[in-house]
Scaffold this active site. Structure first.
Site, PDB file in Angstrom:
ATOM      1  N   LEU A   9      42.348  44.252  32.125  1.00 52.94           N
ATOM      2  CA  LEU A   9      41.495  43.170  32.625  1.00 52.94           C
ATOM      3  C   LEU A   9      41.413  43.236  34.144  1.00 52.94           C
ATOM      4  CD1 LEU A   9      42.820  40.237  30.417  1.00 52.94           C
ATOM      5  CD2 LEU A   9      41.092  41.958  29.894  1.00 52.94           C
ATOM      6  N   ARG A  16      42.360  33.507  45.051  1.00 54.22           N
ATOM      7  CA  ARG A  16      43.550  33.164  45.832  1.00 54.22           C
ATOM      8  C   ARG A  16      43.932  34.235  46.865  1.00 54.22           C
ATOM      9  NH1 ARG A  16      46.817  31.688  40.380  1.00 54.22           N
ATOM     10  NH2 ARG A  16      45.138  32.960  39.520  1.00 54.22           N
ATOM     11  N   GLY A 140      51.751  31.292  32.364  1.00 52.20           N
ATOM     12  CA  GLY A 140      51.685  30.653  31.051  1.00 52.20           C
ATOM     13  C   GLY A 140      53.095  30.577  30.474  1.00 52.20           C
ATOM     14  N   ASN A 170      54.681  34.118  29.876  1.00 53.36           N
ATOM     15  CA  ASN A 170      53.788  35.159  29.372  1.00 53.36           C
ATOM     16  C   ASN A 170      53.526  36.138  30.512  1.00 53.36           C
ATOM     17  OD1 ASN A 170      51.669  36.652  28.324  1.00 53.36           O
ATOM     18  ND2 ASN A 170      50.144  35.051  28.733  1.00 53.36           N
ATOM     19  N   ARG A 333      44.746  66.229  63.287  1.00 54.35           N
ATOM     20  CA  ARG A 333      43.608  65.578  62.634  1.00 54.35           C
ATOM     21  C   ARG A 333      43.067  66.433  61.481  1.00 54.35           C
ATOM     22  NH1 ARG A 333      39.841  64.526  67.385  1.00 54.35           N
ATOM     23  NH2 ARG A 333      38.463  63.917  65.678  1.00 54.35           N
ATOM     24  N   TYR A 366      44.218  69.787  73.893  1.00 49.59           N
ATOM     25  CA  TYR A 366      43.312  69.407  72.813  1.00 49.59           C
ATOM     26  C   TYR A 366      42.723  70.687  72.248  1.00 49.59           C
ATOM     27  CZ  TYR A 366      39.309  68.196  70.104  1.00 49.59           C
ATOM     28  OH  TYR A 366      38.422  68.131  69.063  1.00 49.59           O
ATOM     29  N   ARG A 440      38.524  81.035  88.254  1.00 48.21           N
ATOM     30  CA  ARG A 440      38.829  79.866  89.071  1.00 48.21           C
ATOM     31  C   ARG A 440      38.473  80.200  90.520  1.00 48.21           C
ATOM     32  NH1 ARG A 440      45.049  81.185  88.022  1.00 48.21           N
ATOM     33  NH2 ARG A 440      45.393  82.573  89.765  1.00 48.21           N
TER      34      ARG A 440
HETATM   35  C1  UD1 Z   1      47.280  34.993  33.194  1.00 55.09           C
HETATM   36  C2  UD1 Z   1      47.624  34.351  31.859  1.00 55.09           C
HETATM   37  C3  UD1 Z   1      49.003  33.695  31.960  1.00 55.09           C
HETATM   38  C4  UD1 Z   1      50.034  34.711  32.369  1.00 55.09           C
HETATM   39  C5  UD1 Z   1      49.613  35.438  33.679  1.00 55.09           C
HETATM   40  C6  UD1 Z   1      50.527  36.607  33.936  1.00 55.09           C
HETATM   41  C7  UD1 Z   1      45.508  33.613  30.881  1.00 55.09           C
HETATM   42  C8  UD1 Z   1      44.599  32.486  30.616  1.00 55.09           C
HETATM   43  N1  UD1 Z   1      46.634  33.360  31.526  1.00 55.09           N
HETATM   44  O1  UD1 Z   1      47.195  33.932  34.165  1.00 55.09           O
HETATM   45  O2  UD1 Z   1      49.364  33.118  30.687  1.00 55.09           O
HETATM   46  O3  UD1 Z   1      51.296  34.101  32.556  1.00 55.09           O
HETATM   47  O4  UD1 Z   1      48.269  35.955  33.550  1.00 55.09           O
HETATM   48  O5  UD1 Z   1      50.263  37.201  35.177  1.00 55.09           O
HETATM   49  O6  UD1 Z   1      45.212  34.729  30.473  1.00 55.09           O
HETATM   50  N2  UD1 Z   1      40.213  38.427  34.354  1.00 55.09           N
HETATM   51  C9  UD1 Z   1      39.040  38.985  33.893  1.00 55.09           C
HETATM   52  N3  UD1 Z   1      38.021  38.179  33.528  1.00 55.09           N
HETATM   53  C10 UD1 Z   1      38.125  36.812  33.561  1.00 55.09           C
HETATM   54  C11 UD1 Z   1      39.320  36.244  34.035  1.00 55.09           C
HETATM   55  C12 UD1 Z   1      40.356  37.064  34.415  1.00 55.09           C
HETATM   56  O7  UD1 Z   1      38.917  40.200  33.826  1.00 55.09           O
HETATM   57  O8  UD1 Z   1      37.131  36.151  33.186  1.00 55.09           O
HETATM   58  C13 UD1 Z   1      41.321  39.313  34.771  1.00 55.09           C
HETATM   59  C14 UD1 Z   1      41.701  39.163  36.232  1.00 55.09           C
HETATM   60  O9  UD1 Z   1      40.984  40.096  37.029  1.00 55.09           O
HETATM   61  C15 UD1 Z   1      43.193  39.457  36.211  1.00 55.09           C
HETATM   62  C16 UD1 Z   1      43.633  39.096  34.812  1.00 55.09           C
HETATM   63  O10 UD1 Z   1      42.466  38.977  34.034  1.00 55.09           O
HETATM   64  O11 UD1 Z   1      43.451  40.843  36.434  1.00 55.09           O
HETATM   65  C17 UD1 Z   1      44.417  37.768  34.770  1.00 55.09           C
HETATM   66  O12 UD1 Z   1      43.603  36.735  35.302  1.00 55.09           O
HETATM   67  P1  UD1 Z   1      44.200  35.639  36.275  1.00 55.09           P
HETATM   68  O13 UD1 Z   1      43.122  34.694  36.620  1.00 55.09           O
HETATM   69  O14 UD1 Z   1      44.953  36.268  37.364  1.00 55.09           O
HETATM   70  O15 UD1 Z   1      45.196  34.901  35.265  1.00 55.09           O
HETATM   71  P2  UD1 Z   1      46.513  34.088  35.614  1.00 55.09           P
HETATM   72  O16 UD1 Z   1      46.134  32.723  36.070  1.00 55.09           O
HETATM   73  O17 UD1 Z   1      47.388  34.878  36.495  1.00 55.09           O
HETATM   74 CA    CA Z   2      47.194  36.781  37.551  1.00 52.08          CA
END
Ligand code: UD1
Ligand code: CA
Length: 457
Positions: A9, A16, A140, A170, A333, A366, A440
């Protein structure tokens, strides 16, 4: 063996981080976070790796090109919604699917492997990688029933005060029976504080359907560190830096101050090499045995042979041979090739130079766009004049030539084999081999002239 798939993902915005750069592209030890994840996952013999991209999709795809398949999540509606995007590529497959967040760069292949083994042994439909942490804020929480079985996962923002006391979290890394996963994702709702489709809710739905849900607990919380802001980015980098440095030290490399030594994750270093404080080795760097690097030296994308010393210097995109001495304060370089036994000393800059075996440029030079043969001596303060304001030209210095101090070699120009350029010369024409060239102004001494002009009282 069952087929194996991975979904990574990487579509979220990373609000943030407060950055123009997409979150998963922020680097840790020189490599983007998401690439750490794909590199670990690809060690596990996956049949397909699918990365979900959204924010910064083009940049992420460019970075991971050739390492995985991509699916676009146009709107980021949550982690469950992200996984659904992989449906066209995975829905008909039988096997195990591991889901990993692209913002957990410290996860190790061996841990994912153990998670998958546990999942398969338990005959589970879903297995969560969990960890106990002292401060679970933001993660989570794992909610278990009285018998200790996993019931569901509740997000920090949705949790009650009592649920927030739970220290088992989680990690965001899961294993699913592939078909079971895609059969429940559509049923996940977004009725929660963030209005998002949460992947962890898929676990609760599977559980309610009577499926076996398992958990695999890692006792190494560091691996599951999720990076959401730059404080966590620095924390993750510190951990990875320590891991990388320990790996090299156990391999026979001396690192005098591991706290202040920054080695990229793909760097290779030979036995008995000593790395001094303040060294940064980034990208594709290989360093041979018995070298001495640093202090305060930056090397990026270079190959270095054996028994070479590089002190207080910067080198990039170049090849450096064995028994070479560089520094202090040299700048190598890109596209330079320094042959064995060469010496490049104080305040010498080189660019796109092939510098032959045993040749020396010990001070204040150089040398750019040049082919320098072997056994050449370039005296203090000598330079190549390689640029006329519009074009760059080649300077050739053949074997055994001697360039006297403070010479200007105006390119294109060739200094023949064994030729001798007198100090202070400005050479604009080729010098034949074995010739002495003096270019020179001639010195004139006027005896007694100072007295005559009455300069002195
Ligand atoms: C998520 C988990 C949480 C867990 C934590 C661990 C969920 C709802 N929560 O929270 O339970 O403890 O990770 O680090 O899953 N992303 C997408 N598409 C989206 C949203 C998010 O690709 O629509 C990707 C983000 O780029 C990221 C990952 O999913 O790499 C996690 O998303 P993030 O928003 O960081 O979740 P957390 O709040 O950290
Ligand atoms: Ca995260």
């Amino acid at each position: 063996m069952k087929k194996r798939f991975a979904v990574i993902l990487a579509a979220g915005q990373g609000t943030r981080m407060k950055s123009k750069l997409h979150k998963v592209l922020h680097a840790i030890c020189g490599k983007p976070m998401v690439e750490h994840v794909t590199d670990q996952v690809s060690q596990l013999g996956m049949d397909k790796i699918v990365t979900i991209v959204g924010h910064g999709a083009e940049e992420v795809k460019l970075q991971l090109e050739g390492k995985c398949l991509f699916v676009l999540q146009e709107e980021q509606l949550g982690t469950a919604h992200a996984v659904i995007q992989a449906k066209p590529l995975l829905k008909d497959e039988d096997g195990t699917t591991v889901v990993v967040c692209g913002d957990t760069p410290l996860i190790k292949a061996e841990t994912i492997e153990a998670l998958m083994k546990h999942h398969e042994n338990q005959g589970a439909k879903a297995t969560i990688l969990t960890a106990y942490v002292a401060n679970p804020t933001g993660y989570g929480r794992i909610i278990r029933d009285d018998a200790g079985h996993i019931e569901r996962i509740v997000e920090h923002k949705d949790a009650t005060q009592e649920e927030r006391e739970v220290k088992e979290i989680n990690t965001g890394i899961y294993c699913f029976d592939n078909k079971a996963l895609f059969s429940v994702l559509d049923k996940v709702s977004n009725h929660n504080t963030q209005g998002e489709y949460y992947l962890p809710d898929a676990i609760g739905i599977l559980k309610a359907k009577g499926s076996v849900i398992a958990a695999y607990q890692t006792d190494d919380f560091e691996q599951s560190l999720g990076v959401n802001d730059r404080v966590q980015l620095a924390a993750a980098e510190k951990i990875l830096q320590r891991r990388i440095n320990e790996f090299h030290m156990k391999n026979g490399v001396t690192i005098r101050d591991p706290e202040h030594t920054y080695i990229g994750s793909d760097v290779v270093i030979g036995q008995d090499t000593v790395i001094e404080p303040g060294v940064m080795l980034a990208g594709n760097v290989t360093i041979g045995q018995n070298c001495h690097i640093g202090p305060n030296t930056e090397i990026k994308n270079c190959h270095v042979g054996n028994d070479t010393t590089i002190r207080q210097s910067v080198a990039a995109d170049s090849a450096i041979g064995s028994h070479v001495q560089i520094g202090p304060f040299s700048h190598i370089r890109p596209l330079s090739e320094i042959a064995d036994d060469a010496k490049i000393g104080n305040f010498v800059e080189m660019k796109k130079v092939s510098f032959g075996r045993g040749s020396k440029a010990p001070h204040l030079s150089y040398i750019g766009d040049a082919e320098v043969g072997s056994g050449v001596n370039i005296g203090c303060g000598s330079i190549t004049v390689n640029y006329d304001g519009k074009n760059k030209y080649l300077t050739k210095i053949e074997d055994e030539a001697f360039i006297g101090c403070n010479s200007n070699l105006v390119s294109p120009v060739t200094i023949g084999k064994g030729a001798f350029v007198a100090a202070g010369s400005t050479i604009t024409n080729d010098v034949p081999g074995e010739a002495l060239s003096i270019a020179r102004a001639k010195q004139i001494n006027k005896e007694g002239y100072v007295q005559k002009l009455n300069f002195k009282k």
